[in-house]
Design a protein around this motif. Structure first.
Motif, short mmCIF file in Angstrom:
data_model
loop_
_atom_site.label_atom_id
_atom_site.label_comp_id
_atom_site.label_asym_id
_atom_site.label_seq_id
_atom_site.Cartn_x
_atom_site.Cartn_y
_atom_site.Cartn_z
N PHE A 106 -53.90 35.86 53.29
CA PHE A 106 -52.83 36.29 52.38
C PHE A 106 -53.39 37.13 51.24
O PHE A 106 -52.84 38.17 50.88
CB PHE A 106 -52.11 35.06 51.84
CG PHE A 106 -50.90 35.38 51.00
CD1 PHE A 106 -49.84 36.12 51.51
CD2 PHE A 106 -50.81 34.93 49.69
CE1 PHE A 106 -48.72 36.40 50.74
CE2 PHE A 106 -49.71 35.20 48.91
CZ PHE A 106 -48.65 35.94 49.44
N VAL B 69 -46.01 30.93 53.62
CA VAL B 69 -44.95 29.93 53.47
C VAL B 69 -45.62 28.61 53.08
O VAL B 69 -46.51 28.13 53.78
CB VAL B 69 -44.14 29.76 54.77
CG1 VAL B 69 -42.94 28.85 54.54
CG2 VAL B 69 -43.69 31.11 55.30
N VAL C 202 -46.72 37.34 54.48
CA VAL C 202 -45.92 36.24 53.92
C VAL C 202 -46.68 34.94 54.06
O VAL C 202 -47.17 34.61 55.15
CB VAL C 202 -44.53 36.13 54.61
CG1 VAL C 202 -43.75 34.96 54.05
CG2 VAL C 202 -43.75 37.43 54.44
N SER D 26 -46.18 41.65 49.49
CA SER D 26 -46.57 40.26 49.72
C SER D 26 -45.50 39.34 49.15
O SER D 26 -44.90 39.65 48.12
CB SER D 26 -47.92 39.95 49.07
OG SER D 26 -47.84 40.15 47.66
N THR E 211 -42.03 29.99 59.36
CA THR E 211 -43.13 30.81 59.87
C THR E 211 -42.86 31.27 61.30
O THR E 211 -43.06 32.45 61.64
CB THR E 211 -44.45 30.02 59.81
OG1 THR E 211 -44.67 29.59 58.46
CG2 THR E 211 -45.62 30.89 60.25
N ALA F 294 -46.80 36.02 59.13
CA ALA F 294 -46.64 34.89 58.20
C ALA F 294 -47.51 33.73 58.65
O ALA F 294 -47.77 33.54 59.84
CB ALA F 294 -45.18 34.47 58.13
N LEU G 86 -40.06 33.91 61.37
CA LEU G 86 -40.51 35.21 60.88
C LEU G 86 -41.33 35.93 61.94
O LEU G 86 -41.24 37.16 62.09
CB LEU G 86 -41.34 35.04 59.61
CG LEU G 86 -40.56 34.69 58.33
CD1 LEU G 86 -41.52 34.44 57.17
CD2 LEU G 86 -39.58 35.80 57.96
N THR H 28 -52.12 38.83 56.12
CA THR H 28 -50.83 38.15 56.24
C THR H 28 -49.91 38.62 55.12
O THR H 28 -50.30 38.59 53.95
CB THR H 28 -51.00 36.62 56.16
OG1 THR H 28 -51.86 36.19 57.22
CG2 THR H 28 -49.67 35.91 56.30
#
Length: 506
Positions: free
Chosen positions: A300, A309, A307, A256, A271, A281, A274, A305
């Protein structure tokens, strides 16, 4: 030390056990006794130190004990159906407010204390209903709370305990005036718990105004970073940050990562880029609705998820124990913000990594950060996008300055033309007063002084042209030209006289 030794009541101990809290953190050890004693508190602590429990656990206990003292009174039974707000916790962001609210619900799950969160980005009607049902503790953001105060939907006249969490962030976000208006709606006599990671002048002034003989608790100086966090920096050519991020995230051991950008638009762009390389992300920032932000945060935390941001403001309240990496896509221009960012990893005694990307125009930020944390951040040089232009330029500039300092005096005039630095263009030298009107009258004709100036100007121009070509001096040139003119005139005169004599003979 244990929570039992801090004289925490059994119902709250059950809640702490439910939250998997085994022993208090240093800030909890120092804060809980002071708050239980009714003292004002000034806490200087970073995120991840356990300060939420440090103020919420003793508040729950104080309010719960007060309920028990009043229990059985007819007046109290009547007020039980419409509880007054007795504690207000102000937070700079929605995420942090919701995080605090969730924690308080767990800590107080075995007590009769009610709490609710008042934040923007969601329906106000739901919050109004929660207030009508009664809440002992309200956790709020200043903006939405001020709206409800102005609409007379909330009464703060019975508040006994006020908490200002992350007051420096509220100052940064421009909430400080709303905070002052909210405080004005409360009783003058109350217990105030004030938490701030930094102490700018405006915050110091507030502390002096609000707090009465406070107990000061300072855990981990604001200018230091957690030793267990491994820090590194990549010096990159402009425009190569996304490529570097994509390359780093090819490492599947990075379970992560929380990526920080300076702007909301930048978060969305990272995002999208990626997603193009199949990295899951989501972005979280102020332009997202509360539901979108909460969904991204939940994804997350659950690992759906990989990543997240985020901008600095939106990241407040993000508390993920398993977070392994923090990546500074943009370096912050405030050094303390760097400390807050990397503090998101390495929590609960675990190790973490903080990676920073730095372009040429961000080098001053890097220097300021290293000055604040009092250590140099190791540079990673083995990568395909190294910053080469800045170091070379700086080296050339340094050598040029050194050469100019050491050469000094007349030595500069003895260097060859190739070694001398190129001269910059300058304005032409001023003409002497005698030639001030030469150029203006160059195109005029006629006699008198004006014609004389024209003639002089023409001769001056011819003289300068001759000198520029490396010819003789102006005086010699004029003599040679005069002699040529005389010789031509004498030859022409002889030819005319000869012709006249011939005509007379005929």
């Amino acid at each position: 030390m244990t929570f039992q030794e801090l004289n925490i009541i059994p119902p709250i101990l059950e809640g702490l056990k439910k939250a998997n809290y085994s022993k208090p953190t240093p800030i909890q050890e120092q804060s809980i006794p002071a708050v239980l004693a009714g003292r004002d508190l000034l806490g200087c602590a970073q995120t991840g130190t356990g300060k939420t429990a440090a103020f919420s656990v003793p508040i729950i206990q104080l309010l719960s004990e007060a309920n028990q003292v009043k229990q059985g009174s007819p007046a109290n039974k009547k007020a039980k159906s419409a509880r007054a707000i007795r504690s207000l916790i102000l937070s700079p962001t929605r995420e942090l407010a919701i995080q605090i609210s969730d924690n308080i619900k767990v800590y107080s799950s075995y007590t009769d204390i009610r709490s609710t969160a008042i934040v923007g980005g969601v329906s106000q009607r739901v919050q109004e209903r929660a207030l009508q049902q009664g809440a002992d503790i309200v956790i709020a953001t200043p903006g939405r709370l001020m709206d409800l105060v102005n609409q007379k939907q909330i009464d703060l006249s019975m508040v006994e305990i006020l908490v200002l969490d992350e007051a420096d962030r509220m100052l940064d976000m421009g909430f400080i005036h709303d905070v002052k208006r909210i405080i004005a709606k409360m009783p003058n006599k109350k217990q105030t718990l004030f938490f701030s990671a930094t102490m700018p002048p405006e915050i110091v002034k507030m502390v002096q105004t609000l707090l009465v003989n406070p107990v000061k608790v300072e855990i981990t100086p604001v200018s230091s970073t957690v030793d267990r966090i491994q820090q590194s920096v990549y010096l990159l050519e402009k425009g190569k940050k996304q490529s570097m991020l994509n390359l780093i995230l090819q490492d599947q051991t990075i379970a992560s990562a929380l990526v920080f950008t300076r702007t909301k638009r930048g978060a969305d762009r990272v995002t999208r880029d990626l997603a193009k390389v199949n990295v899951t992300a989501q972005a979280i920032h102020g332009n997202k609705s509360q539901n979108e932000r909460q969904r991204a945060l939940n994804n997350f935390k659950s690992g759906v998820t990989r990543v997240l941001v985020a901008t600095d403001i939106a990241a407040r309240g993000i508390d993920v124990e398993e977070l392994t990496h923090v990546i500074n896509f943009n370096l912050p221009n405030i050094p303390e913000t760097y400390v807050h960012r990397i503090g998101r990893t390495g929590r609960a005694g675990k190790s973490g990594m903080a990676i920073s990307f730095c372009e040429q125009d961000e080098l001053p930020f890097l220097k300021d950060i290293e000055k604040v944390i009092k250590k140099s951040i190791p540079e990673v040089k083995d990568h395909p996008y190294p910053l080469t232009s800045m170091p070379v330029f700086a080296q050339q500039l340094s050598s040029t300055k050194q050469a100019s300092r050491t050469s000094g005096g007349r030595s500069g005039s003895h260097r060859s033309a190739a070694d001398r630095p190129g001269k910059s263009k300058t304005n032409p030298a001023r003409k002497p007063k005698s030639e001030w009107f030469t150029k203006r009258d160059k195109g005029t004709s006629g006699g008198g002084k004006s014609g004389e100036r024209h003639s002089n100007g023409s001769r001056s121009a011819r003289s300068e042209q001759s000198h520029a070509k490396g010819g003789p001096s102006s005086g010699a040139a004029r003599k040679a030209e005069h002699s040529k003119t005389n010789s031509r005139s004498s030859v022409q005169g002889s030819q005319r006289r000869a012709k006249t004599h011939s005509n007379q003979a005929n």
